[in-house]
Design an enzyme around this catalytic site. Sequence first.
Site, mmCIF file in Angstrom:
data_model
loop_
_atom_site.group_PDB
_atom_site.id
_atom_site.type_symbol
_atom_site.label_atom_id
_atom_site.label_comp_id
_atom_site.label_asym_id
_atom_site.label_seq_id
_atom_site.Cartn_x
_atom_site.Cartn_y
_atom_site.Cartn_z
ATOM 1 N N PRO A 87 0.796 -1.410 -0.250
ATOM 2 C CA PRO A 87 0.553 0.201 -0.663
ATOM 3 C C PRO A 87 0.865 1.293 0.147
ATOM 4 O O PRO A 87 0.281 2.141 0.644
ATOM 5 C CB PRO A 87 -0.614 -0.229 0.963
ATOM 6 C CG PRO A 87 0.294 -0.989 2.141
ATOM 7 C CD PRO A 87 0.911 -1.879 0.943
ATOM 8 N N GLY B 219 3.795 2.284 2.303
ATOM 9 C CA GLY B 219 5.148 2.223 3.202
ATOM 10 C C GLY B 219 6.042 2.353 2.507
ATOM 11 O O GLY B 219 7.267 3.575 2.988
ATOM 12 N N ASP C 294 9.674 -6.681 -2.682
ATOM 13 C CA ASP C 294 8.426 -6.605 -1.574
ATOM 14 C C ASP C 294 7.115 -7.951 -1.996
ATOM 15 O O ASP C 294 6.224 -7.251 -2.412
ATOM 16 C CB ASP C 294 7.978 -5.670 -1.254
ATOM 17 C CG ASP C 294 6.905 -5.827 0.497
ATOM 18 O OD1 ASP C 294 7.501 -6.561 0.775
ATOM 19 O OD2 ASP C 294 6.888 -4.907 0.466
ATOM 20 N N CYS D 193 7.661 -10.961 3.514
ATOM 21 C CA CYS D 193 7.759 -10.862 5.426
ATOM 22 C C CYS D 193 7.003 -11.754 5.865
ATOM 23 O O CYS D 193 6.025 -12.112 6.718
ATOM 24 C CB CYS D 193 5.703 -9.957 5.918
ATOM 25 S SG CYS D 193 5.866 -9.000 7.295
#
Length: 519
Positions: free
Chosen positions: A335, A337, A402, A455
């Site tokens: 989103p 960051g 990412d 993550c």
Amino acid sequence: MTGPSEPGRFSDGPRGGRSGDAGRGGERDRDRGRPERGERPGRRGDGPPREGRFGADRRGGVRRPVRPAVDLPRHVAYQAIAAVHRDDAYANLVLPAMLRDEGLTGRDAAFATELTYGTLRHTGTLDAIITDAAGRDVQRIDPPVRDALRLGTYQLLHTRVPAHAAVSSTVDLVRMVGPGATGFANAVLREVAGRDTDGWVAKLAPSEETDPIGHLALAYSHPQWIVRAFAEALGGDLRETARLLIEDNERPPVHLCARPGLADPVALADEVGGAPGAFSPYAVYLAGGAPGDLAAVAEGRAHVQDEGSQLVANALAVAPLDGPDGRWLDLCAGPGGKAGLLGALAEERGARLTAVEVAEHRARLVAQATRGLPVTVLHTDGRTVGADPKLPEGHFDRVLVDAPCTGLGSLRRRPESRWRRQPSDLPPLTRLQRELLTAALRAVRPGGLVAYVTCSPHTVETHVTVTEASRRCGFPVDFVDARPLLPAGMPGLGDGPTVQLWPQRHGTDAMFLAVLRRG
């Protein structure tokens, strides 16, 4: 092996142990939130009582409650938990909205948050205990009653709520959502209250010697397949695996990122009443609250971002690079960051960032997060490198991937995720990860750098994905040692060249980082 908390012995007084998401302060009587007699159930002093809950007072004809009502913090927590299980909602989205709608702030909001997140984190173990106490599988209990029992069991075993208040308030709640089950709920909760957490773990968990994974899973409320994946990623160290599971069950602090060139982290910490981060040069820690209400966030001088995410994005920016360095790419930007941090760094360096996001609503979030920065947002699939003229091959100097993943590294922030994710999620995700990393290696110029980030500590999403993609991409690829790209003195970074961050070691989400240089 002990359970995830160490409550005191069962009594009518406050229970010992951790108090979850409301902090670890002194003992509190959570029954204080019960409405006064004559008030509407749930909200105090905001209008006349509802019909059907009040009867005549023989002493003077005044209408008064015939039974206690459920206080508003517990009611909000129940509604949030029910929405997660009934509607596949996300607690971090529905709970703040409910708190705003009901006007809950301060201690009441903290209590509702503690109950919601704590109950969701511990659902697996709570269900095992309820099954035993009820003498029937928890899945055979009516869903509204089941969620109320989870909420009550969490209060009994993991908070300082007096036992009588936990039982009575939960029975009141069941009276609202499943009126025919009040006697059943009362009996189940009183059975639950007969043991503390350690007692239930001792009764229900497999032997630590013969089934250590099963024991850890029940003691610390994680699915067995996740415990096994964590243990593998930690080299089979079950003691450290237990520490990780414990950390997953703790409330994480809020991390802010002070945007380079726009905010100084020390000054920002003073401004917001926080503290500078331990590792990231841009991190600020907050104890809690609503970071979206901070002026620095509203003005774009800072944004909410886990310190681990800051570290891996910054690692790409600081990695030594020969040749031109003006064209950066974030291939999976939503989103926003990491794109916000990279965009601010790019502005300081005279570079420009292209941020790619396949989902339209997330692309809008990226545009909002990078407003005013040298960032171009593309709503497209990152795998179209070479086919999309805006994503030419061999064009970019630094590329961040990412990648979408299981999110097993952020379970402390997303409590429901551990129960939703399944091993069957891995094959399609790892295929997508390999395709995106291969696209990134096509997009970067020879000599340029690609940072692959997930993550998740699951080895299939980390080492296996990176190894397979670099082997199949068709270009010579060298691994860059990522450890020197992180702040000096960070402990537990392993042997390289990749880095795995951990909540129990670094206080961050479990972020994985591999840095590749295209030959």
